[in-house]
Design a protein around this motif. Structure first.
Motif, short mmCIF file in Angstrom:
data_model
loop_
_atom_site.label_atom_id
_atom_site.label_comp_id
_atom_site.label_asym_id
_atom_site.label_seq_id
_atom_site.Cartn_x
_atom_site.Cartn_y
_atom_site.Cartn_z
N LEU A 50 49.34 -20.13 44.27
CA LEU A 50 50.24 -20.75 45.25
C LEU A 50 49.51 -21.84 46.04
O LEU A 50 50.07 -22.92 46.26
N SER A 51 48.28 -21.58 46.43
CA SER A 51 47.53 -22.59 47.18
C SER A 51 47.18 -23.78 46.29
O SER A 51 47.15 -24.92 46.76
N ALA A 52 46.93 -23.54 45.02
CA ALA A 52 46.67 -24.65 44.09
C ALA A 52 47.92 -25.51 43.92
O ALA A 52 47.83 -26.74 43.79
N LEU A 53 49.08 -24.89 43.93
CA LEU A 53 50.34 -25.61 43.79
C LEU A 53 50.55 -26.60 44.93
O LEU A 53 51.01 -27.72 44.70
N VAL A 54 50.18 -26.22 46.14
CA VAL A 54 50.41 -27.08 47.29
C VAL A 54 49.13 -27.79 47.76
O VAL A 54 49.14 -28.48 48.77
N SER A 55 48.04 -27.60 47.03
CA SER A 55 46.77 -28.29 47.28
C SER A 55 46.18 -28.03 48.67
O SER A 55 45.82 -28.97 49.39
N VAL A 56 46.14 -26.76 49.03
CA VAL A 56 45.45 -26.35 50.26
C VAL A 56 44.66 -25.09 49.93
O VAL A 56 44.88 -24.46 48.90
N THR A 57 43.75 -24.71 50.82
CA THR A 57 43.00 -23.48 50.60
C THR A 57 43.89 -22.28 50.89
O THR A 57 44.93 -22.40 51.56
N ARG A 58 43.47 -21.12 50.39
CA ARG A 58 44.26 -19.90 50.61
C ARG A 58 44.42 -19.60 52.09
O ARG A 58 45.51 -19.28 52.55
N CYS A 59 43.32 -19.69 52.83
CA CYS A 59 43.37 -19.38 54.27
C CYS A 59 44.30 -20.34 55.01
O CYS A 59 45.08 -19.92 55.86
N HIS A 60 44.20 -21.62 54.67
CA HIS A 60 45.05 -22.61 55.33
C HIS A 60 46.51 -22.39 54.97
O HIS A 60 47.39 -22.50 55.83
N LEU A 61 46.77 -22.06 53.72
CA LEU A 61 48.14 -21.79 53.29
C LEU A 61 48.75 -20.65 54.09
O LEU A 61 49.85 -20.77 54.62
N VAL A 62 48.03 -19.55 54.19
CA VAL A 62 48.55 -18.39 54.93
C VAL A 62 48.78 -18.76 56.39
O VAL A 62 49.81 -18.43 56.97
N ARG A 63 47.83 -19.48 56.97
CA ARG A 63 47.93 -19.85 58.39
C ARG A 63 49.12 -20.75 58.67
O ARG A 63 49.92 -20.48 59.58
N VAL A 64 49.28 -21.82 57.88
CA VAL A 64 50.37 -22.76 58.15
C VAL A 64 51.72 -22.21 57.71
O VAL A 64 52.74 -22.50 58.34
N TYR A 65 51.74 -21.41 56.66
CA TYR A 65 53.00 -20.79 56.21
C TYR A 65 53.52 -19.85 57.30
O TYR A 65 54.69 -19.86 57.64
N ARG A 66 52.60 -19.06 57.86
CA ARG A 66 52.99 -18.14 58.93
C ARG A 66 53.45 -18.91 60.16
O ARG A 66 54.41 -18.52 60.83
N ALA A 67 52.78 -20.01 60.47
CA ALA A 67 53.17 -20.82 61.63
C ALA A 67 54.56 -21.42 61.44
O ALA A 67 55.37 -21.44 62.37
N ALA A 68 54.86 -21.88 60.23
CA ALA A 68 56.14 -22.53 59.96
C ALA A 68 57.29 -21.54 59.81
O ALA A 68 58.39 -21.76 60.33
N PHE A 69 57.06 -20.44 59.08
CA PHE A 69 58.15 -19.54 58.73
C PHE A 69 58.10 -18.17 59.40
O PHE A 69 59.02 -17.37 59.25
N GLY A 70 57.01 -17.86 60.08
CA GLY A 70 56.93 -16.59 60.80
C GLY A 70 56.42 -15.42 59.98
O GLY A 70 56.26 -14.33 60.52
N VAL A 71 56.19 -15.61 58.70
CA VAL A 71 55.67 -14.56 57.82
C VAL A 71 54.67 -15.18 56.86
O VAL A 71 54.66 -16.39 56.66
N THR A 72 53.85 -14.34 56.25
CA THR A 72 52.91 -14.83 55.24
C THR A 72 53.67 -15.10 53.95
O THR A 72 54.78 -14.60 53.75
N PRO A 73 53.08 -15.87 53.03
CA PRO A 73 53.78 -16.15 51.77
C PRO A 73 54.13 -14.89 50.98
O PRO A 73 55.24 -14.78 50.44
N LEU A 74 53.21 -13.94 50.91
CA LEU A 74 53.49 -12.74 50.12
C LEU A 74 54.52 -11.84 50.80
O LEU A 74 55.34 -11.20 50.12
#
Length: 84
Positions: A50-74
């Motif tokens: 998933l992080s490769a798909l959006v070109s960010v690191t795993r940690c950054h993906l989880v952090r910004v996804y949670r900030a935007a949507f209120g939950v982690t990607p998984l």
């Protein structure tokens, strides 16, 4: 899937970035991840893929996804599977 098409406008403002243009760009990438999750309900993708798909690191993906949507990607994927 309605949330994918018409997101809450405050989700864009919760994305990190100095300018509105950067926040929008990151939000579009997060929407790509969210659409990928919604399209692959049969199995949970890895954070690496998933992080490769959006070109960010795993940690950054989880952090910004949670900030935007209120939950982690998984967690969001699990919620989508349960709703399906």
């Amino acid at each position: 899937l309605d949330l994918l098409l018409w997101p809450d406008a405050s989700a864009i403002s919760r994305c990190p970035g100095r300018t509105l243009e950067r926040r929008r760009h990151l939000f579009i990438r997060l929407q790509t991840a969210r659409r990928f999750l919604a399209g692959h309900l049969e199995h949970a993708p890895t954070l690496e893929s998933l992080s490769a798909l959006v070109s960010v690191t795993r940690c950054h993906l989880v952090r910004v996804y949670r900030a935007a949507f209120g939950v982690t990607p998984l967690d969001d994927h699990l919620r989508m599977r349960m709703a399906h």
